[in-house]
Motif scaffolding. Structure first.
Motif, short mmCIF file in Angstrom:
data_model
loop_
_atom_site.label_atom_id
_atom_site.label_comp_id
_atom_site.label_asym_id
_atom_site.label_seq_id
_atom_site.Cartn_x
_atom_site.Cartn_y
_atom_site.Cartn_z
N VAL A 53 0.71 -1.24 -0.02
CA VAL A 53 0.00 0.13 0.08
C VAL A 53 1.15 1.22 0.03
O VAL A 53 0.79 2.13 -0.89
CB VAL A 53 -0.88 -0.04 1.22
CG1 VAL A 53 -1.68 1.26 1.40
CG2 VAL A 53 -1.95 -1.19 1.13
N TYR A 54 1.77 1.14 0.79
CA TYR A 54 2.86 2.47 0.94
C TYR A 54 3.35 2.77 -0.31
O TYR A 54 3.61 3.84 -0.72
CB TYR A 54 3.55 2.03 2.06
CG TYR A 54 3.08 2.46 3.37
CD1 TYR A 54 1.78 3.30 3.66
CD2 TYR A 54 3.44 1.69 4.50
CE1 TYR A 54 1.17 3.36 4.87
CE2 TYR A 54 2.44 1.56 5.65
CZ TYR A 54 1.58 2.40 5.95
OH TYR A 54 0.86 2.68 7.21
N VAL A 55 3.93 1.74 -0.80
CA VAL A 55 4.75 1.86 -2.29
C VAL A 55 3.88 2.29 -3.47
O VAL A 55 4.31 3.19 -4.15
CB VAL A 55 5.52 0.41 -2.58
CG1 VAL A 55 5.68 0.23 -4.03
CG2 VAL A 55 6.42 -0.12 -1.83
N ALA A 56 2.56 1.77 -3.33
CA ALA A 56 1.60 2.41 -4.55
C ALA A 56 1.37 3.73 -4.17
O ALA A 56 1.25 4.31 -5.09
CB ALA A 56 0.41 1.40 -4.16
N VAL A 57 1.15 4.14 -2.70
CA VAL A 57 1.07 5.64 -2.71
C VAL A 57 2.01 6.49 -2.97
O VAL A 57 2.15 7.43 -3.52
CB VAL A 57 0.64 5.61 -1.04
CG1 VAL A 57 0.37 7.41 -0.80
CG2 VAL A 57 -0.85 5.12 -0.81
N LEU A 58 3.31 6.00 -2.67
CA LEU A 58 4.68 6.81 -2.96
C LEU A 58 4.78 6.73 -4.52
O LEU A 58 5.23 7.80 -5.01
CB LEU A 58 5.91 6.11 -2.40
CG LEU A 58 7.03 6.59 -2.57
CD1 LEU A 58 7.09 7.92 -1.91
CD2 LEU A 58 8.38 5.80 -1.83
N ILE A 59 4.78 5.67 -5.39
CA ILE A 59 4.59 5.89 -6.72
C ILE A 59 3.48 6.84 -7.27
O ILE A 59 3.86 7.69 -8.05
CB ILE A 59 4.36 4.52 -7.38
CG1 ILE A 59 5.69 3.40 -6.90
CG2 ILE A 59 4.32 4.52 -8.65
CD1 ILE A 59 5.57 2.23 -7.31
N ALA A 60 2.32 6.94 -6.60
CA ALA A 60 1.32 7.74 -7.19
C ALA A 60 1.85 9.10 -6.82
O ALA A 60 1.69 10.10 -7.99
CB ALA A 60 0.12 7.51 -6.55
N LEU A 61 2.45 9.39 -5.81
CA LEU A 61 2.77 10.58 -5.54
C LEU A 61 3.99 11.23 -6.19
O LEU A 61 4.07 12.38 -6.71
CB LEU A 61 3.14 10.79 -3.98
CG LEU A 61 1.94 10.88 -2.93
CD1 LEU A 61 2.71 10.92 -1.41
CD2 LEU A 61 1.31 12.04 -3.05
N VAL A 62 4.93 10.34 -6.61
CA VAL A 62 5.94 10.79 -7.33
C VAL A 62 5.70 11.03 -8.73
O VAL A 62 6.14 11.91 -9.42
CB VAL A 62 7.09 9.63 -7.29
CG1 VAL A 62 8.19 9.95 -8.31
CG2 VAL A 62 7.70 9.71 -5.82
N LEU A 63 4.76 10.27 -9.43
CA LEU A 63 4.09 10.56 -10.73
C LEU A 63 3.58 11.88 -10.61
O LEU A 63 3.57 12.55 -11.76
CB LEU A 63 3.39 9.15 -11.11
CG LEU A 63 3.89 8.13 -11.20
CD1 LEU A 63 3.12 7.20 -11.72
CD2 LEU A 63 4.92 8.16 -12.49
N ALA A 64 2.63 12.16 -9.63
CA ALA A 64 2.15 13.37 -9.85
C ALA A 64 2.91 14.54 -9.54
O ALA A 64 2.79 15.57 -10.22
CB ALA A 64 0.85 13.32 -8.62
N LEU A 65 3.87 14.56 -8.75
CA LEU A 65 4.76 15.66 -8.47
C LEU A 65 5.67 15.57 -9.88
O LEU A 65 5.98 16.76 -10.07
CB LEU A 65 5.72 15.19 -7.23
CG LEU A 65 5.01 15.12 -6.12
CD1 LEU A 65 6.02 14.63 -5.01
CD2 LEU A 65 4.52 16.59 -5.76
N ALA A 66 6.03 14.69 -10.49
CA ALA A 66 6.83 14.83 -11.77
C ALA A 66 5.97 15.42 -12.67
O ALA A 66 6.77 16.36 -13.66
CB ALA A 66 7.40 13.30 -12.24
#
Length: 288
Positions: A53-66
């Motif tokens: 769950v945390y990895v999925a949230v982190l990936i989503a945040l990084v993609l949104a920030l990128a």
């Protein structure tokens, strides 16, 4: 008071001879709790679910920030570090603090993080676990936590050792304790006795003790019953009749407290219902 092993109201009439399970947790009141350390497999499964769950949230945040940072690499790196800290430390701390030791993975596996004395964790415990977890879980891919849990009798990882916590099995098995009843020989005494409020931990320990008298060894049962009775007796006046069995005294106190609290609550609810009915009736009594 006398000591001995007598049938307890609401409990088994005979004491077991098998004794307490070796992995049962004993509180500061010397009473066995039903929570037991979670197995290594349950802890690992819950940890993997949380990590996913945390990895999925982190990936989503990084993609949104990128996408929002564009070509500004310095800003992207800063936002990524902030997101990493938030997902790995801040979010787990907040989740375990607000849920008193539960997370999505722990909820799915029937596990809760509790203090060494069986009580609920607080912010300090959750923060230490999350901060330590950054190193032992994320930087080492969980290898340090696995080794530590395997060699610890309660399956603790480093964060648990530092925070004074452990993972406990709390899934409900559907069993409910039998209701307590007032010992007949103590009914008259309990009706007039002044019973002060019991500390939450003491009341809970006494109730759990009475639920488990049938599975205790006679010696342990006598010792724990006498200890609890000795702690409760200063909160009661006058004391029970001489020769009262400790277990029956404890049961009488708990039943009396329960009945009195129920009576007070029922009276309060009746007053609220009457006032609500009166408020609903009054407008219709006013002529147009």
């Amino acid at each position: 008071m006398l000591t001995g092993t007598a049938p307890t109201p609401g409990g088994s009439a005979t004491a077991g001879t098998a004794g307490l399970p070796p992995d049962l947790i004993v509180t500061g009141e010397a009473v066995a709790l039903e929570i037991r350390p979670a197995s290594f497999l349950l802890r690992m499964l819950g940890g993997l679910l949380d990590a996913a769950v945390y990895v999925a949230v982190l990936i989503a945040l990084v993609l949104a920030l990128a996408s929002s940072a564009g070509t500004n690499q310095a800003r992207l790196q800063t936002l990524t570090i902030v997101s990493l800290v938030a997902v790995v430390i801040i979010v787990p701390t907040a989740v375990e603090t607000l849920t008193r030791g539960r997370s999505l993975g722990k909820l799915a596996t029937g596990v809760r993080i509790v203090r060494d004395d069986g009580g609920p964790i607080r912010f300090r415990h959750a923060f230490i676990r999350a901060l330590t977890g950054f190193g032992e879980l994320w930087l080492t891919v969980g290898s340090v936590a696995v080794v530590c849990a395997l060699v610890n009798s309660r399956g603790k990882r480093v964060g648990d050792l530092l925070a004074g916590t452990y993972a406990a099995r709390v899934r409900d098995d559907g069993r409910r304790p039998a209701p307590l009843v007032m010992p007949p020989e103590l009914a008259a005494w309990a009706a007039t006795a002044d019973i002060r409020a019991l500390p939450d931990g003491l009341a809970l320990a006494a109730r759990r003790f009475l639920d488990r008298t049938g599975s205790m060894e006679p010696g342990a049962r006598r010792a724990l019953g006498s200890q609890l009775a000795a702690r409760i007796e200063p909160l009661v006046a006058p004391p029970p009749p001489w020769g009262t069995h400790p277990e029956r005294f404890v049961a009488a106190v708990l039943v009396a407290r329960r009945d009195r609290e129920y009576a007070v609550g029922s009276a309060a609810q009746q007053r609220i219902d009457a006032e609500t009915a009166e408020l609903r009736r009054l407008p219709h009594e006013i002529p147009d």
